[in-house]
Design a protein around this motif. Structure first.
Motif, short mmCIF file in Angstrom:
data_model
loop_
_atom_site.label_atom_id
_atom_site.label_comp_id
_atom_site.label_asym_id
_atom_site.label_seq_id
_atom_site.Cartn_x
_atom_site.Cartn_y
_atom_site.Cartn_z
N GLU A 111 0.85 -1.28 0.10
CA GLU A 111 0.07 -0.05 0.07
C GLU A 111 0.78 1.33 0.03
N LEU A 112 1.00 1.66 -1.27
CA LEU A 112 2.09 2.87 -1.26
C LEU A 112 0.99 4.26 -1.45
N SER A 113 1.58 5.20 -1.44
CA SER A 113 0.82 6.48 -1.72
C SER A 113 1.11 6.85 -3.10
N ASP A 114 0.14 7.53 -3.77
CA ASP A 114 -0.01 7.87 -5.20
C ASP A 114 1.39 8.50 -5.44
N ARG A 115 1.91 9.23 -4.75
CA ARG A 115 3.20 9.94 -5.02
C ARG A 115 4.15 8.96 -5.17
N ARG A 116 4.27 8.04 -4.36
CA ARG A 116 5.62 6.89 -4.39
C ARG A 116 5.16 6.24 -5.57
N ILE A 117 3.94 5.78 -5.94
CA ILE A 117 3.65 5.07 -7.26
C ILE A 117 4.26 5.83 -8.40
N PHE A 118 3.84 7.09 -8.39
CA PHE A 118 4.16 8.02 -9.52
C PHE A 118 5.65 7.92 -9.63
N GLY A 119 6.29 7.94 -8.70
CA GLY A 119 7.70 8.22 -8.83
C GLY A 119 8.60 6.77 -9.05
N ILE A 120 7.94 5.81 -8.76
CA ILE A 120 8.52 4.53 -9.24
C ILE A 120 8.18 4.13 -10.63
N SER A 121 6.95 4.64 -11.15
CA SER A 121 6.39 4.44 -12.63
C SER A 121 7.25 5.32 -13.42
N PHE A 122 7.49 6.95 -12.86
CA PHE A 122 8.22 7.53 -13.74
C PHE A 122 9.86 7.05 -13.85
N GLY A 123 10.26 6.38 -12.82
CA GLY A 123 11.71 5.89 -12.84
C GLY A 123 11.85 4.69 -13.80
N VAL A 124 10.89 3.89 -13.90
CA VAL A 124 10.91 2.66 -14.57
C VAL A 124 10.70 2.89 -15.95
N LEU A 125 9.67 3.79 -16.35
CA LEU A 125 9.57 3.89 -17.66
C LEU A 125 10.43 4.95 -18.27
N PHE A 126 10.90 5.72 -17.53
CA PHE A 126 12.18 6.82 -17.92
C PHE A 126 13.31 6.01 -18.38
N ALA A 127 13.80 4.97 -17.63
CA ALA A 127 14.83 3.97 -17.73
C ALA A 127 14.49 3.27 -18.94
N ALA A 128 13.46 2.65 -19.03
CA ALA A 128 12.94 1.73 -20.13
C ALA A 128 13.05 2.38 -21.38
N GLU A 129 12.98 3.62 -21.62
CA GLU A 129 12.76 4.27 -22.89
C GLU A 129 13.99 5.09 -23.18
N TRP A 130 14.98 5.19 -22.27
CA TRP A 130 16.42 5.89 -22.64
C TRP A 130 17.17 4.98 -23.68
N GLY A 131 17.46 5.75 -24.64
CA GLY A 131 18.15 5.02 -25.84
C GLY A 131 17.33 4.18 -26.64
N ASP A 132 16.11 4.01 -26.32
CA ASP A 132 15.24 2.86 -27.13
C ASP A 132 15.15 3.39 -28.68
N ALA A 133 14.35 2.50 -29.19
CA ALA A 133 14.24 2.56 -30.85
C ALA A 133 13.13 3.93 -30.90
N SER A 134 12.29 3.96 -30.11
CA SER A 134 11.22 4.87 -30.39
C SER A 134 11.76 6.37 -30.04
N GLN A 135 12.82 6.66 -29.09
CA GLN A 135 13.49 7.76 -28.72
C GLN A 135 14.70 7.92 -29.97
#
Length: 204
Positions: A111-135
């Motif tokens: 049970e995490l806060s929305d702010r914490r979930i936002f931060g986790i999601s931001f970090g995971v997707l930012f890392a996943a997209e860095w240097g990706d083919a779409s970028q």
């Protein structure tokens, strides 16, 4: 000069083809099965916005280069993207990740806060997209067409669309869509872009 809507459509279609389905969908699906959907989507959207700004800025700088060097740089970007996509289609890494996500059910996360979930999601997707083919595609299209707003908006909406689909019906798609085929089609598209840019560079 290519119209705003045409360039927007090109960017949207190219990024959508690359990312649907790809690790962006898998990562968003994993997050949405563990945490509340709204902060997951908000965090993913913020990560995509930052990544698109980075890609558009890089493409804008490339657009300032002399024509021949610009076309060579665009060709290189799309060639690298084609190699990345083809390698993913051969290794099947996304299929393995999708299988694990789609077949193990929906785990109950803490049970995490929305702010914490936002931060986790931001970090995971930012890392996943860095240097990706779409970028790489976004930067290459900006360098080629010189319309950062149209391309950035098209790429961003495509990424957000993929994330939304992952949250809503991601498991169904990942079970039924042959990921290797999608990656190979996208790799061929990138290779075509690379060849066209290479020919333009040679012709000067």
């Amino acid at each position: 000069m290519t119209s705003f809507l045409a360039v927007f459509a090109i960017a949207f279609a190219a990024v959508l083809l690359v990312e649907l389905p790809d690790k962006t969908m898998v990562a968003t699906l994993v997050l949405s099965t563990r945490y509340r959907r709204r902060p997951v989507l908000a965090g993913a959207g913020a990560a995509f916005a930052v990544q698109c700004v980075v890609a558009v800025t890089a493409g804008g700088l490339l657009h300032l280069l002399p024509h021949r060097i610009l076309e060579a740089a665009v060709a290189l970007l799309f060639a690298v993207g084609a190699v990345l996509l083809f390698r993913e289609s051969v290794t099947g890494a996304d299929e393995e990740a999708a299988a694990e996500v789609g077949l193990t059910g929906t785990p109950a996360g803490p049970e995490l806060s929305d702010r914490r979930i936002f931060g986790i999601s931001f970090g995971v997707l930012f890392a996943a997209e860095w240097g990706d083919a779409s970028q790489l595609a976004t930067a290459g299209l900006v360098a080629r067409y010189g319309q950062p707003v149209a391309i950035g908006l098209g790429a961003f909406l495509a990424l957000v669309g993929v994330a939304a689909v992952a949250v809503l019906i991601g498991k169904v798609i990942l079970r039924r869509v042959p990921l290797q085929l999608v990656h190979r089609v996208a790799a061929v598209l990138f290779a075509v872009f690379a060849v066209l840019a290479g020919v333009a560079a040679v012709r000067g």
